[in-house]
Design an enzyme around this catalytic site. Structure first.
Site, PDB file in Angstrom:
ATOM      1  N   GLU A  93       0.832  -1.207   0.000  1.00  0.00           N
ATOM      2  CA  GLU A  93       0.000   0.000   0.000  1.00  0.00           C
ATOM      3  C   GLU A  93       0.870   1.262   0.000  1.00  0.00           C
ATOM      4  OE1 GLU A  93      -2.811   1.177   3.542  1.00  0.00           O
ATOM      5  OE2 GLU A  93      -0.863   2.191   3.485  1.00  0.00           O
ATOM      6  N   ASP A 135      -5.618  -3.741  -2.012  1.00  0.00           N
ATOM      7  CA  ASP A 135      -5.586  -2.293  -2.279  1.00  0.00           C
ATOM      8  C   ASP A 135      -4.174  -1.849  -2.657  1.00  0.00           C
ATOM      9  OD1 ASP A 135      -4.502  -2.493   0.315  1.00  0.00           O
ATOM     10  OD2 ASP A 135      -5.234  -0.499   0.879  1.00  0.00           O
TER      11      ASP A 135
END
Lengths: 711, 348
Positions: free
Chosen positions: B54, B111
């Site tokens: 991330e 993500d």
């Protein structure tokens, strides 16, 4: 990242391995990419065929086909070439790159002539490019990429050379390969290597090691082996070759190593061969371990003897013990102990000597170390117990007895105390015996043999009150105590052999039985004396008659009568007199009876000799053999000779079916040999017949299995 | 070679062709100085100095938004060589400076992969580098095939390949993280891969917020399960809205989605900023209080009322990696799309 895979193979990586060209480990299913033909020189097989990763791109719109095989177009082929890289390589002494750069510039600028001396200082290099190469040389690929981006921002026409791009990509692929390998992402390691075959050279042997490991960990053992083989065939650094073989040993099984060992040069793998032999011998000692090759044993034995390597000698000793060759084991342990005297070697020697029925020597070898640790202390106490229990009883010297007593008291070993009791009893010291039995019971209140010994000693001292008290308190727990003095109780030896418990070997219960049985005649005599001759009529055997005062036939009848009274020790002599008969049937009967008497006395070897004194019927042979082997198995078990106990049971099985008590003995033998699964199976089967004594064994075996599995 | 993002619901983020980047070189340099190592590692300073897929993904997106090719190359180099070592080509989720090996858990965080792919796409747009596009496309294809999952019958983002499939305690439904819906990436992914309907994933994200709006808190927990037409906190996770969820309004604003979706988040904030929210009661638990976070609240306020964001939040504060990252993303959005919130005339 993939577009230069093939052309890169042509870059002069100045190593013999690359010239060697083909490593025999391809990555299936891959084909040589159509997108990357070699721009110059003849096509050279790559160690790995390059691959287009087509599967991830199906159905995806690509902005451009990525089919660039050639280096990107250079800045301009019309002006003067930038000689920065050329000069940089020259300064670095990188002649291979220097030559490649000259060829590249020649291809772009046909009229250009390389400088006669690329090291001349009149040339002013582009410092930004020098800086980029410095970063690349230092392995700072992130910094190099950033610097290229800065150079491009300042000079939009700048395009890095193929060599620069490829060098960075190769470096990055190497970093990724190591990171993927460290994180055990082995499929990815194989994939990276397949797409960057330039990583797989003798100069980066670590990459080859990691690839070999990845092959093996992904199930391609042969390819892993091929990778090691490639190194051993092509690479020359002795340290790396040695390390390669070490890694192969760690990851490949023994058969796969043979062809690799064959690539040895000048005996470089000798220490490893020895290590392999050592591993093979050690593995044989593991649960279910395979037997080592004879060559391995011989190699290790030879080296260990020559080097006086105590550790290896001990390993060999335990290996010989494991295959039931205590004589050879003793030889190794003695050699180990003379190389470096140590508790470890003494312990192995002690075990071997106990197995060789030389407990006194074992005791002597172990004495010095008996307080070193609990393991050796146990072996010492086993040896001490066996020393005391030798048959025929032998006197033990004051010194030895002194340290056995000291150990017994220091460790509060009830079994050993009990053994001291029987020892004293055997030498006609019933009062001392009684005290030892009391001591044993004080340390372990439920030790039946000690209670029995106490009873026997008290009886010898005429203390009938104590005899009866023991009968009262123990009768419910011990048949032999309940029936002590009851003449009809001892119908067969096995009925008085208590079932073995999961106890240390030094509880030689057969000994207690034997003493008890020798005791029996005295009981009878005492009973006789107290019955004031009421049953002394002719034809009976209550009155002692010397054997030689009887005819052989008469002696035979008398002997059977004595057997009925359970006085086998006397019966032995009368059967012996009967052997003098001219009648073959009488002699046969006498031999049979004498053998039975010895069996009842717990002396199987004597029984076997006695049985051979005259021809016997098949039925009696079977009966005697069965009884003898039963006794031998039980005796062997009781002195901790579990392998022997099993062998005796196996022999017995040829004559008679195994009873529940002997099955249980067999299972306990397995248990003590740590063959828990086999023990469990038998205990389970016996327990299923309702034989209660197997239940505790079943529990013990299962507990051991669990703890073995949880380790 | 410039590729503009497909617009989903009105004019949203594109990289302007000629205009100066919305993130200033000075801001970006201070971010680099505070959180990015020379090796290109984006460091979570508040979390043991580890890095994640991330943080690397945010670094790539921000470098592209700041139009810093050099920084982008650095961050990409680290991302690819140290984290993108999984057999499926996605990134391992965590890199620990003190562990050996640095990657001890090779699970991914979806993500992070989405941000990396999106950063590559922005870079491809900006600098015309086809390899960036190719690499992004491969990641998007893998995610579309391996990391989309049916949640209560709707296509949803599985937070990672391992550990989120659900079990008896979730009635067999997967565990989801609503903040993994980085809405601006989804139409872009949809345009790349004709086989996968990423726009339907957007719809699931909005449905998730609709369902949450009927719960006591009105907003979703950081980790949720959708089942039986409803939404609830995932078992074995704290039943709270927290640091994960605060990104949702940021992502909604950046993607230009219907401002009505912001209202429940705005209702749970105050003039002081954002809070951790107890999902059972809807009560505030503790403030989420750094300038970067407060700017999200102020941004929502501006969208709703037109009130410009406070002056002091318009300057990057490098208090922590996470807050600074969200602040830069919010500043980029406001400067590009909502100059009125900065007291400026709308750009023509």
């Amino acid at each position: 990242m993939k577009r230069f895979a093939l052309t890169l193979c042509l870059i002069g990586i100045s190593l013999p391995a690359m010239a060697q060209a083909i490593a025999p480990f391809g990555v299936d299913p891959m084909t040589v990419s159509e997108t990357g033909p070699a721009p110059s020189a003849s096509p050279q097989p790559a160690p790995f065929a390059a691959e287009m990763p087509v599967q991830t791109e199906i159905g995806i719109t690509l902005p451009d086909p990525i089919l660039t095989a050639q280096a990107p177009p250079q800045t301009s082929a019309s002006g003067a070439p930038d000689e920065t890289a050329l000069r940089y390589f020259a300064q670095q002494g990188d002649t291979v790159r220097l030559q490649r750069e000259i060829e590249r510039l020649r291809a772009l600028y046909p009229n250009w002539q390389p400088p006669a001396d690329p090291l001349t200082t009149d040339f002013v290099p582009d410092q930004s490019i020098v800086r980029i190469w410095d970063l690349v040389t230092a392995g700072d690929y992130a910094g190099a990429r950033a610097a290229i981006a800065e150079k491009k921002a300042a000079d939009p026409g700048f395009v890095p050379t193929a060599d620069l791009t490829e060098t960075i990509e190769r470096g990055e692929a190497g970093t990724r390969l190591r990171a993927a390998s460290d994180a055990s992402q082995f499929d990815e390691v194989v994939s990276i290597a397949a797409n960057a075959p330039q990583l797989l050279t003798c100069s980066s042997v670590d990459n080859l090691w990691r690839l070999a490991e990845a092959f093996i960990k992904t199930g391609a053992q042969q390819r892993g082996s091929d990778a090691y083989s490639y190194i051993l065939t092509n690479c020359t650094d002795p340290g790396e070759r040695f390390a390669t073989m070490q890694k192969a040993i760690d990851l490949l099984d023994r058969t796969a190593l043979t062809p690799l060992l064959a690539l040895e040069k000048d005996g470089e793998f000798s220490p490893l061969r020895l290590d392999l032999a050592r591993r093979a011998v050690a593995a044989a000692l593991d649960e279910g371990g395979a037997a080592p090759a004879t060559d391995d044993v011989d190699l290790l034995a030879k080296a260990a003897m020559a080097d006086k390597n105590a550790e290896d000698l001990r390993l060999l000793g335990y290996f010989e013990l494991d295959r039931n060759r205590p004589t050879e084991a003793r030889r190794f342990f003695e050699a180990a102990n003379s190389a470096v005297p140590s508790a470890e070697s003494a312990q192995g020697l002690g075990v071997a000597l106990v197995q060789l029925n030389d407990p006194a020597a074992a005791e002597a070898a172990l004495a010095e170390y008996r307080d070193d640790n609990e393991d050796i202390a146990k072996v010492y106490r086993d040896a001490a117990a066996a020393t005391l229990a030798r048959e025929p009883r032998l006197a033990v010297s004051e010194t030895i007895l002194g340290r056995i007593v000291e150990t017994t008291i220091a460790t509060r070993d009830a079994g050993l105390a009990q053994e001291l009791g029987w020892y004293a009893y055997a030498f006609n010291q019933p009062q001392t015996a009684l005290e030892w039995f009391q001591t044993a019971l004080g340390w372990q209140a439920d030790l039946e043999p000690a209670a029995y010994g106490l009873m026997v000693s008290a009886n010898a001292l005429g203390d009938t009150a104590r005899v009866e008290e023991i009968r009262r308190t123990w009768g419910g727990r011990s048949v032999r105590i309940a029936q002590f003095g009851n003449l009809t109780s001892l119908t067969s030896p096995s009925s008085v052999v208590p079932l073995p418990k999961p106890r240390p070997a030094h509880l030689t219960q057969v000994q207690t039985v034997r003493v008890a049985q020798q005791q029996a005649p005295r009981q009878v005599q005492q009973a006789e004396a107290s019955s004031s001759g009421g049953r002394g009529g002719g034809g009976g055997c209550q009155t002692f008659r010397p054997p030689n005062s009887l005819s052989p036939g008469g002696a035979l009848s008398h002997a059977w009568c004595l057997m009925d009274l359970n006085r086998p020790a006397q019966a032995v002599d009368h059967f012996g007199r009967a052997l003098d008969s001219a009648n073959e049937a009488t002699r046969s009967d006498a031999a049979y009876g004498r053998a039975l008497a010895f069996i009842r006395l717990g002396l199987p070897d004597e029984a076997a000799v006695a049985a051979a004194a005259a021809p016997l019927s098949d039925k009696r042979v079977v009966e005697l053999q069965t009884a003898i082997l039963t006794l031998k198995a039980t005796s062997a078990y009781n002195i901790g000779e579990y392998q022997l106990a099993l062998a005796m049971l196996d022999a017995r099985a040829q004559y008679a079916a195994e009873r529940n008590d002997l099955l249980t003995l067999r299972a306990w033998s397995y248990y003590h040999l740590r063959r828990y699964a086999e023990a469990e199976r038998i205990f389970e089967a016996v327990a299923a017949t309702g034989y209660g004594d197997a239940v505790s064994g079943l529990d013990a075996a299962r507990a051991s299995l669990r703890s073995a599995q949880s380790q | 070679m410039k590729r503009l993002a497909t617009l989903l619901l009105g004019g949203i983020m594109t990289v302007p062709a000629c205009a100066a980047p919305a993130i200033t070189p000075e801001e970006w340099q201070s971010y680099l100085d505070a959180f990015v190592s020379p090796e290109g590692r984006v460091i979570d300073t508040a979390n043991g100095n580890i890095s994640h897929s991330e943080s690397q993904g945010y670094g790539l997106v921000l470098a592209a938004l700041a139009e810093d090719r050099s920084g982008f190359e650095r961050i990409l180099n680290f991302t690819k060589t140290e984290l993108m070592i999984r057999d499926d080509g996605l990134a391992a989720w965590r890199w620990e400076p003190d562990a050996d090996p640095h990657v001890t858990d090779t699970n991914n965080a979806t993500d992070g992969d989405m941000l990396i792919a999106y950063g590559l796409l922005l870079a491809s747009d900006l600098w015309g580098e086809t390899t960036f596009f190719t690499e992004a496309a491969a990641m998007v294809a893998t995610m579309g095939r391996n990391l989309l999952v049916s949640a209560d019958g709707l296509p949803a983002i599985l937070p990672g390949t391992e550990g989120f499939a659900g079990n008896d305690a979730t009635a067999g439904q997967p565990i989801l993280n609503p903040s993994y819906w980085i809405f601006e990436t989804l139409p872009r992914f949809d345009s790349l891969d004709p086989v996968i309907d990423w726009n339907a994933v957007t719809e699931t994200g909005l449905e998730l917020l609709r369902r949450a709006s009927t719960t006591p808190a009105g907003i979703p927990g950081d980790w949720v399960v959708m089942a039986g037409g409803a939404i609830g906190p995932a078992p074995d996770f704290p039943a709270e809205f927290g640091y994960n969820g605060i990104r949702i309004p940021l992502y909604l604003m950046r993607a230009g989605l219907d401002p009505a979706f912001l209202e429940p988040f705005r209702a749970k904030a105050s003039s002081a900023g954002l809070f951790k929210i107890d999902l059972a009661t809807g009560n505030a638990m503790e403030p989420i209080d750094e300038p970067g976070y407060r700017l999200i609240q102020a941004g929502m306020e501006c969208v709703a009322t037109g009130q410009p964001v406070p002056e002091e939040l318009r300057t990057l504060q490098t208090t922590s990696y996470y807050a600074a990252t969200l602040q830069l993303l919010m500043l980029d959005h406001l400067r590009r799309q909502r100059p009125n919130c900065l007291g400026l005339e709308a750009q023509s």
